[in-house]
Design a protein around this motif. Structure first.
Motif, short mmCIF file in Angstrom:
data_model
loop_
_atom_site.label_atom_id
_atom_site.label_comp_id
_atom_site.label_asym_id
_atom_site.label_seq_id
_atom_site.Cartn_x
_atom_site.Cartn_y
_atom_site.Cartn_z
N ALA A 1 0.83 -1.21 0.00
CA ALA A 1 0.00 0.00 0.00
C ALA A 1 0.87 1.26 0.00
O ALA A 1 0.61 2.21 -0.75
N VAL A 2 1.90 1.25 0.83
CA VAL A 2 2.79 2.41 0.91
C VAL A 2 3.54 2.59 -0.40
O VAL A 2 3.79 3.73 -0.83
N ALA A 3 3.88 1.50 -1.07
CA ALA A 3 4.55 1.61 -2.38
C ALA A 3 3.67 2.35 -3.37
O ALA A 3 4.15 3.22 -4.12
N GLY A 4 2.38 2.03 -3.39
CA GLY A 4 1.46 2.72 -4.29
C GLY A 4 1.36 4.20 -3.99
O GLY A 4 1.40 5.04 -4.90
N VAL A 5 1.23 4.52 -2.71
CA VAL A 5 1.13 5.93 -2.30
C VAL A 5 2.43 6.66 -2.63
O VAL A 5 2.43 7.81 -3.11
N THR A 6 3.56 6.00 -2.35
CA THR A 6 4.87 6.61 -2.62
C THR A 6 5.03 6.95 -4.10
O THR A 6 5.49 8.04 -4.46
N ALA A 7 4.66 6.01 -4.96
CA ALA A 7 4.78 6.25 -6.41
C ALA A 7 3.94 7.45 -6.83
O ALA A 7 4.40 8.30 -7.61
N LEU A 8 2.72 7.53 -6.33
CA LEU A 8 1.84 8.65 -6.70
C LEU A 8 2.41 9.98 -6.22
O LEU A 8 2.41 10.98 -6.97
N ILE A 9 2.92 10.01 -5.00
CA ILE A 9 3.48 11.26 -4.46
C ILE A 9 4.72 11.67 -5.25
O ILE A 9 4.87 12.84 -5.65
N LEU A 10 5.62 10.71 -5.50
CA LEU A 10 6.89 11.05 -6.14
C LEU A 10 6.74 11.40 -7.62
O LEU A 10 7.62 12.02 -8.20
N LEU A 11 5.63 11.00 -8.21
CA LEU A 11 5.39 11.42 -9.59
C LEU A 11 5.11 12.92 -9.69
O LEU A 11 5.29 13.53 -10.75
N PHE A 12 4.66 13.50 -8.59
CA PHE A 12 4.32 14.93 -8.58
C PHE A 12 5.24 15.76 -7.70
O PHE A 12 5.24 16.98 -7.79
N MET A 13 6.05 15.09 -6.85
CA MET A 13 6.95 15.82 -5.95
C MET A 13 8.25 15.05 -5.82
O MET A 13 8.27 13.93 -5.29
N THR A 14 9.33 15.62 -6.30
CA THR A 14 10.62 14.95 -6.25
C THR A 14 11.20 15.02 -4.85
O THR A 14 11.20 16.07 -4.21
N ALA A 15 11.70 13.88 -4.35
CA ALA A 15 12.29 13.83 -3.01
C ALA A 15 13.46 14.81 -2.92
O ALA A 15 14.30 14.88 -3.82
N PRO A 16 13.52 15.60 -1.82
CA PRO A 16 14.48 16.71 -1.73
C PRO A 16 15.87 16.31 -1.25
O PRO A 16 16.29 16.65 -0.13
N TYR A 17 16.61 15.60 -2.07
CA TYR A 17 18.01 15.32 -1.75
C TYR A 17 18.79 15.26 -3.05
O TYR A 17 18.21 15.20 -4.14
N GLY A 18 20.13 15.30 -2.93
CA GLY A 18 20.98 15.31 -4.12
C GLY A 18 20.76 16.57 -4.94
O GLY A 18 20.66 17.68 -4.39
N ARG A 19 20.65 16.45 -6.23
CA ARG A 19 20.49 17.61 -7.12
C ARG A 19 19.14 18.29 -6.91
O ARG A 19 18.94 19.42 -7.37
N HIS A 20 18.21 17.62 -6.25
CA HIS A 20 16.88 18.17 -6.03
C HIS A 20 16.70 18.73 -4.61
O HIS A 20 15.57 18.97 -4.19
N LEU A 21 17.81 18.93 -3.89
CA LEU A 21 17.73 19.47 -2.54
C LEU A 21 17.13 20.87 -2.57
O LEU A 21 17.48 21.69 -3.42
N ARG A 22 16.20 21.14 -1.66
CA ARG A 22 15.58 22.45 -1.57
C ARG A 22 15.17 22.72 -0.13
O ARG A 22 15.09 21.81 0.69
N ARG A 23 14.89 23.98 0.13
CA ARG A 23 14.52 24.38 1.49
C ARG A 23 13.09 23.97 1.82
O ARG A 23 12.31 23.66 0.93
N GLY A 24 12.80 24.02 3.11
CA GLY A 24 11.43 23.75 3.54
C GLY A 24 11.21 22.35 4.08
O GLY A 24 10.07 21.96 4.36
N TRP A 25 12.30 21.59 4.25
CA TRP A 25 12.17 20.22 4.74
C TRP A 25 12.80 20.03 6.11
O TRP A 25 13.14 18.92 6.50
N GLY A 26 13.00 21.12 6.83
CA GLY A 26 13.48 21.03 8.19
C GLY A 26 14.99 20.90 8.30
O GLY A 26 15.72 21.13 7.32
N PRO A 27 15.47 20.49 9.49
CA PRO A 27 16.92 20.39 9.74
C PRO A 27 17.59 19.41 8.79
O PRO A 27 16.96 18.46 8.30
N THR A 28 18.87 19.65 8.54
CA THR A 28 19.64 18.78 7.65
C THR A 28 20.90 18.28 8.34
O THR A 28 21.34 18.85 9.34
N ILE A 29 21.47 17.22 7.78
CA ILE A 29 22.77 16.73 8.22
C ILE A 29 23.61 16.45 6.99
O ILE A 29 23.11 16.47 5.87
#
Length: 253
Positions: A16-44
């Protein structure tokens, strides 16, 4: 709730989570690597974050192996070695080879990865070493293991070769991104991701298990949308980017 019921809920949940994850990531790229952006809280540090989150994949399945009564079974050892071949490299070798280890990664991303790696390690480790059928030595000659093992090793080889091309490219071409060439980069933008798809599809076949299938499905749910995002990024950033390349699956996607 007994242990079997809990396990079945956890197993259904990951699909179930795989299905939800795919739908979310098709419209919102995970914010790390070249796609890092602000608004996701503290970083390390991304190196520290990578080691921390992947170490749960190494450790969780090892715990289930060593507390089981199958720790001397040959096939159980083979499955553990297959898993750790991937994750020991991902946890303790790859992070120190990649460039940009001083970049940041949101702690939220690390936390979600820890949750998945623990969950996935529990499902696969508990099944292989306790709940599922004990595989005897004869499993090594079963067509399912032979085909699955071949896919697993092929996917791993593709993944490592593609990573080496990227690492070498970044080592010799300075700090900026450039267009990778050679190997399966001739056909797709993210052959390293394609290798992982093949690898964990092979794992599902070699173990012949629903938890293995769940892992393969979740891998696709996570990597296919990111490959599409990276492919779009390459095409937008480089005007001369090869137009015949697909995103992740040669000639198809």
């Amino acid at each position: 709730m007994n242990e079997i019921t809990f396990y079945e809920i956890a197993l259904a949940g990951i699909f179930a989570v795989a299905g939800v994850t795919a739908l979310i990531l098709l419209f919102m790229t995970a914010p790390y690597g070249r796609h890092l952006r602000r608004g996701w809280g503290p970083t390390i540090s991304s190196t520290a974050g990578w080691i921390l989150m992947e170490s749960f994949a190494v450790g969780t399945i090892a715990v289930f192996f060593f507390v089981s009564d199958r720790y001397c079974d040959l096939m159980a050892i083979v499955f553990l070695v297959m898993w750790q071949l991937h994750y020991v490299n991902r946890t303790f070798i790859y992070p120190f080879r990649r460039r940009g280890g001083n970049k940041q990664m949101p702690i939220a991303v690390v936390g979600m990865a820890i949750l998945f790696n623990t969950w996935n390690g529990y499902l696969n480790g508990h099944w292989l070493f306790s709940l599922g059928p004990a595989r005897g030595i004869e499993w090594m000659t079963d067509p399912r293991f032979i085909i699955g093992g071949a896919l697993f090793l092929t996917g791993m080889a593709i993944n490592h070769h593609s990573d080496n091309i990227l690492l070498d490219l970044r080592l010799h071409d300075g700090k900026g991104y450039t267009v990778p060439k050679g190997g399966l980069f001739r056909f797709v933008s993210m052959p390293n991701y394609f290798g992982e798809l093949v690898e964990w599809a092979g794992w599902a076949v070699a173990t012949w298990s629903i938890p293995g299938l769940a892992f393969a499905v979740f891998t696709a749910a996570n990597l296919v949308p990111r490959a599409l995002s990276n492919h779009k990024w390459y095409r937008e950033k480089f005007e001369d980017y090869p137009g015949n390349r697909k995103a992740i699956i040669p000639f198809i996607l």
